[in-house]
Design an enzyme around this catalytic site. Structure first.
Site, short mmCIF file in Angstrom:
data_model
loop_
_atom_site.label_atom_id
_atom_site.label_comp_id
_atom_site.label_asym_id
_atom_site.label_seq_id
_atom_site.Cartn_x
_atom_site.Cartn_y
_atom_site.Cartn_z
N GLU A 136 12.62 -54.57 16.73
CA GLU A 136 13.35 -54.39 17.98
C GLU A 136 12.68 -53.36 18.89
O GLU A 136 12.60 -53.55 20.11
CB GLU A 136 14.79 -53.98 17.69
CG GLU A 136 15.70 -55.13 17.27
CD GLU A 136 15.47 -55.54 15.82
OE1 GLU A 136 15.93 -56.63 15.43
OE2 GLU A 136 14.82 -54.77 15.09
N HIS A 205 27.31 -54.16 10.91
CA HIS A 205 27.14 -55.27 11.85
C HIS A 205 28.42 -55.56 12.64
O HIS A 205 28.60 -56.66 13.13
CB HIS A 205 26.72 -56.53 11.09
CG HIS A 205 25.42 -56.41 10.37
ND1 HIS A 205 25.30 -55.75 9.18
CD2 HIS A 205 24.19 -56.86 10.69
CE1 HIS A 205 24.04 -55.80 8.78
NE2 HIS A 205 23.35 -56.46 9.67
#
Length: 408
Positions: A136, A205
């Site tokens: 990322e 998450h």
């Protein structure tokens, strides 16, 4: 000439026109002039009776039938999922501007982890839809650099939880460069992906980043609920000259909403910084964003049966925040409850409370503002615990009645 004596093709043409114009809401447009198909196009016995009457009377009935306006139908709407709305918005923006490109993990050959980019790689190729490594920080940095160089990247994170790996690129590079360059280097970039709680994916998450990014000057942050929101906000974000965070929700991707004829236009955008009143009411204001808007509407429906009319505001935009819309509603209802899936400490609801207390709407409040939020703990994995850490309809109902001093 009597209608029944017309040749079959002409007869079908007259009847189809009459039925389609008068019974648009119940007729099926077959785009065929064959009389058999015209007759089959009418769904119910009421319309068949009208046809029989038309056949028996002849041509004089046609002008009369055309003049009768039993239904003034609204413009055509479509049922479109949030996923498909995002996909169409991406497709249209890629087509509109060759500077726009999409990059992220699995967005190309795999069509995206949630199939939001379905078909785009086949249509636009490797130069416009780019698969990246699982890094990322790396591909977010590439996207920010591309934006500084004049391109308009759309950077997809498989989930915004993974965007924490790229937080330096988002905040220190994307959000601050325009200011630090004295307005010489704009960074027109979109960071998008699922945000907030999903289902069964536990603490790492399941967090909402609306307050995180909403805290940072230099960023614009939007949080769509419906298909119209998703489509209009994404298109507006791509066209904006600033870095925009688009916080989608995984649980909404497969949910279908009505998409108006206006929203289906390629030129349709939802202005950043403008909230929408989803339901009118005069007893209390409910303010929310993303999936919690739907929960608020469910609670409002239940409360309406008890005589409590809630005004439901869909924020759409976290930063800039449309505080004016909230103030106007509070001045009408005199009560306010905020609802969000994020944690309570320093959250979106907390900011709304502060601004209402500091502004002119404070004098219109008949009771303190109440917040309904996610529980102040990391998300549990067990389903029953997970459900109880997120706001439910019953939680909103209890808070509304508490605010209004109504016994439960």
């Amino acid at each position: 000439m009597i209608l029944r004596n017309l040749p079959p093709v002409q007869k079908g043409r007259v009847l189809y026109t009459a039925v389609y114009r008068t019974y648009y809401s119940t007729a099926v447009c077959t785009l065929s002039w064959d009389w058999t198909l015209v007759r089959l196009a009418v769904k119910d016995s009421v319309n068949m009776a009208a046809l029989r009457s038309l056949l028996s009377v002849g041509k004089n009935a046609v002008p009369v039938l055309l003049r009768r306006e039993f239904h003034r139908t609204a413009p055509a709407t479509l049922q479109v999922t949030v996923r498909d709305s995002l996909n169409r918005a991406l497709d249209e923006e890629l087509e509109r501007d060759e500077k726009v490109f999409l990059l992220g993990e699995e967005v190309a050959q795999f069509d995206g982890a949630y199939k939001v980019s379905r078909g785009l790689w086949k249509k636009y190729g490797d130069q416009r839809v780019i698969d990246t490594p699982i890094s990322e920080m790396g591909f977010a940095g590439i996207a920010v650099g591309a934006a500084m160089a004049g391109l308009r990247p759309i950077c997809e994170f498989m989930t915004f939880n993974f965007a924490m790996q790229a937080i330096d690129q988002i905040i220190n590079s994307a959000a601050k460069t325009y200011y630090m360059s004295g307005g010489m280097v704009p960074v027109p970039i979109v960071f998008r992906g699922p945000n907030g709680a999903a289902a069964g994916v536990a603490a790492q998450h399941s967090q909402c980043f609306a307050a995180w990014y909403g805290h940072c000057p230099g960023l614009k942050v939007v949080s769509p609920w419906s298909s119209e929101d998703a489509r209009g906000l994404l298109k507006a974000a791509v066209r904006d000259e600033n870095p925009v965070i688009v916080l989608e929700n995984e649980l909404l991707y497969g949910v279908a909403f009505e998409l108006s004829e206006e929203a289906q236009s390629k030129d349709f955008v939802v202005p950043l910084g403008k909230a929408k009143i989803e339901r009118q009411g005069n007893h209390i204001t409910l303010v929310s964003h993303s999936r919690m808007v739907g929960i608020c509407l469910e609670a409002a429906t239940v409360l309406a049966k008890e005589g409590i009319e809630c005004e439901v505001i869909n924020l759409r935009s976290i930063r800039p925040l449309d505080i004016a819309a909230i103030e106007q509603s509070v001045m009408k209802t005199n009560h306010l409850v905020t609802v969000e899936g994020g944690w309570p400490m320093f959250g979106v609801g907390a900011e709304i409370c502060a601004q209402i207390m500091e502004g002119s709407a404070f004098n219109y409040l008949d009771s303190p503002v109440v917040r309904v939020t996610g529980t102040d703990i990391p998300m549990p994995y067990a389903r029953i615990f997970e459900e109880n850490t997120q706001p439910q309809v019953k939680d909103i109902i209890v808070s509304v009645k508490k605010t209004l001093n109504v016994k439960t």
